[in-house]
Design a protein around this motif. Sequence first.
Motif, PDB file in Angstrom:
ATOM      1  N   LEU A  89     -45.570  -0.329  24.456  1.00  0.00           N
ATOM      2  CA  LEU A  89     -44.461  -0.437  23.519  1.00  0.00           C
ATOM      3  C   LEU A  89     -43.222  -1.038  24.188  1.00  0.00           C
ATOM      4  O   LEU A  89     -42.525  -1.879  23.605  1.00  0.00           O
ATOM      5  CB  LEU A  89     -44.127   0.937  22.943  1.00  0.00           C
ATOM      6  CG  LEU A  89     -45.142   1.524  21.955  1.00  0.00           C
ATOM      7  CD1 LEU A  89     -44.791   2.968  21.625  1.00  0.00           C
ATOM      8  CD2 LEU A  89     -45.208   0.680  20.690  1.00  0.00           C
ATOM      9  N   ALA A  90     -42.947  -0.604  25.420  1.00  0.00           N
ATOM     10  CA  ALA A  90     -41.775  -1.119  26.139  1.00  0.00           C
ATOM     11  C   ALA A  90     -41.882  -2.625  26.360  1.00  0.00           C
ATOM     12  O   ALA A  90     -40.866  -3.344  26.343  1.00  0.00           O
ATOM     13  CB  ALA A  90     -41.622  -0.403  27.472  1.00  0.00           C
ATOM     14  N   ARG A  95     -42.870  -4.712  24.392  1.00  0.00           N
ATOM     15  CA  ARG A  95     -42.713  -5.417  23.125  1.00  0.00           C
ATOM     16  C   ARG A  95     -41.329  -5.237  22.524  1.00  0.00           C
ATOM     17  O   ARG A  95     -41.112  -5.507  21.346  1.00  0.00           O
ATOM     18  CB  ARG A  95     -43.799  -4.959  22.141  1.00  0.00           C
ATOM     19  CG  ARG A  95     -45.104  -5.685  22.401  1.00  0.00           C
ATOM     20  CD  ARG A  95     -46.313  -4.903  21.989  1.00  0.00           C
ATOM     21  NE  ARG A  95     -47.527  -5.664  22.330  1.00  0.00           N
ATOM     22  CZ  ARG A  95     -48.030  -5.764  23.568  1.00  0.00           C
ATOM     23  NH1 ARG A  95     -47.404  -5.143  24.573  1.00  0.00           N
ATOM     24  NH2 ARG A  95     -49.122  -6.472  23.804  1.00  0.00           N
ATOM     25  N   ILE A  96     -40.378  -4.774  23.329  1.00  0.00           N
ATOM     26  CA  ILE A  96     -38.991  -4.649  22.876  1.00  0.00           C
ATOM     27  C   ILE A  96     -38.337  -6.025  22.952  1.00  0.00           C
ATOM     28  O   ILE A  96     -38.230  -6.606  24.040  1.00  0.00           O
ATOM     29  CB  ILE A  96     -38.214  -3.643  23.740  1.00  0.00           C
ATOM     30  CG1 ILE A  96     -38.867  -2.263  23.671  1.00  0.00           C
ATOM     31  CG2 ILE A  96     -36.755  -3.565  23.279  1.00  0.00           C
ATOM     32  CD1 ILE A  96     -38.232  -1.241  24.604  1.00  0.00           C
ATOM     33  N   PRO A  97     -37.899  -6.567  21.833  1.00  0.00           N
ATOM     34  CA  PRO A  97     -37.320  -7.925  21.843  1.00  0.00           C
ATOM     35  C   PRO A  97     -36.136  -8.044  22.799  1.00  0.00           C
ATOM     36  O   PRO A  97     -35.275  -7.168  22.853  1.00  0.00           O
ATOM     37  CB  PRO A  97     -36.865  -8.119  20.382  1.00  0.00           C
ATOM     38  CG  PRO A  97     -37.695  -7.167  19.592  1.00  0.00           C
ATOM     39  CD  PRO A  97     -37.917  -5.978  20.490  1.00  0.00           C
ATOM     40  N   ILE A 138     -35.826  -7.705  25.986  1.00  0.00           N
ATOM     41  CA  ILE A 138     -35.972  -7.122  27.323  1.00  0.00           C
ATOM     42  C   ILE A 138     -37.448  -6.883  27.655  1.00  0.00           C
ATOM     43  O   ILE A 138     -37.762  -6.159  28.599  1.00  0.00           O
ATOM     44  CB  ILE A 138     -35.189  -5.797  27.466  1.00  0.00           C
ATOM     45  CG1 ILE A 138     -35.699  -4.751  26.455  1.00  0.00           C
ATOM     46  CG2 ILE A 138     -33.700  -6.022  27.308  1.00  0.00           C
ATOM     47  CD1 ILE A 138     -35.156  -3.354  26.710  1.00  0.00           C
ATOM     48  N   ASP A 139     -38.339  -7.496  26.885  1.00  0.00           N
ATOM     49  CA  ASP A 139     -39.765  -7.261  27.091  1.00  0.00           C
ATOM     50  C   ASP A 139     -40.227  -7.676  28.478  1.00  0.00           C
ATOM     51  O   ASP A 139     -40.964  -6.946  29.147  1.00  0.00           O
ATOM     52  CB  ASP A 139     -40.590  -7.974  26.017  1.00  0.00           C
ATOM     53  CG  ASP A 139     -40.225  -9.444  25.874  1.00  0.00           C
ATOM     54  OD1 ASP A 139     -39.148  -9.847  26.364  1.00  0.00           O
ATOM     55  OD2 ASP A 139     -41.009 -10.183  25.251  1.00  0.00           O
ATOM     56  N   CYS A 147     -38.858  -5.265  31.151  1.00  0.00           N
ATOM     57  CA  CYS A 147     -39.625  -4.017  31.143  1.00  0.00           C
ATOM     58  C   CYS A 147     -40.966  -4.217  31.831  1.00  0.00           C
ATOM     59  O   CYS A 147     -41.421  -3.355  32.601  1.00  0.00           O
ATOM     60  CB  CYS A 147     -39.842  -3.547  29.708  1.00  0.00           C
ATOM     61  SG  CYS A 147     -38.376  -2.864  28.912  1.00  0.00           S
TER      62      CYS A 147
END
Length: 305
Positions: free
Chosen positions: A70-71, A73-75, A77-78, A81
């Motif tokens: 999930l981390a 796939r954070i727009p 900062i993917d 991460c």
Amino acid sequence: MHEATWMIVLAVGLDLALADPLWLPHPVRAIGAGYAALDALADRLGLRTRLFGVCCVALVAAASGGVVWLAGRIPGIDFLCAIYFAYAGLALGGLWREGRKAAALLTKNQVEAARTVVAGLVSRDVTGLDAAGLWRALAETVAENANDAFVAPFFWLAVAGLPGLWAYKAISTADSMWGYRTPRYRDLGWFGARADDVLAWLPARITTLGMWIASRIMGLGRGVRFDDVAADAKKSASPNAGWPMAAAAWLCGASMGGPSVYFGQLVRKPALGPVGRPWDAKRFAMLLRLVLFASGIVVVVTVLL
């Protein structure tokens, strides 16, 4: 260069440069806290069974892999991460630094200070060890962790990506915390220990092969046959730990194994390598170079592939 390759290269570079600074949060600490909570829950429910152990390890491994997925796939900062979790999953830099620190103290005959450092690297009881015993314990943990701390997690990062790396790290942590043949953990830790054995089986042999290739380039272990390494590796109670340890012992010309104390119990570990040759500053420095060179070979081959 492919993005995944950049991630691998940057992660290895950060691991060697930064190791594991105390000011930076580390996911393994969260995983360890999760297992500690489940350990306490097992006590409260009276469920120190194999089945509960399987459920605990599966839950923590799935949660660890899922959070990292999930981390990533954070727009925005993917990629950051991804780099952080890839770097945090490797521990060659910390092993190298702590190994050198302990060796420097032993070389200066600061045995008590060295004992504190070695105690932080091993699971055995080091309180009764003299300088020679501390050298051996230090060499054994560096050799074994060439696989456990670097090659195995690096292998799963390359093969299964970040979720695979952190699912493996969760299982490895279960083995580290619960994988002891004591009455308390014999059943609860059974699955974590067996799963770690399976997942580290191939990486342990890759580590040994990397050490062997590195030794040929470095000019170490002349006259040593690979058959000697393989024969000694099979003596170990662990299906994996004996391989890098036997390779390190034979290639650096010093013995491993012998009596060790774990949780108050004396364990007589089989002798590996040339019998009767103690570890010292020169041989340990040789081991550190061998581990670093072998790890570099594994990285280079992976990047090329």
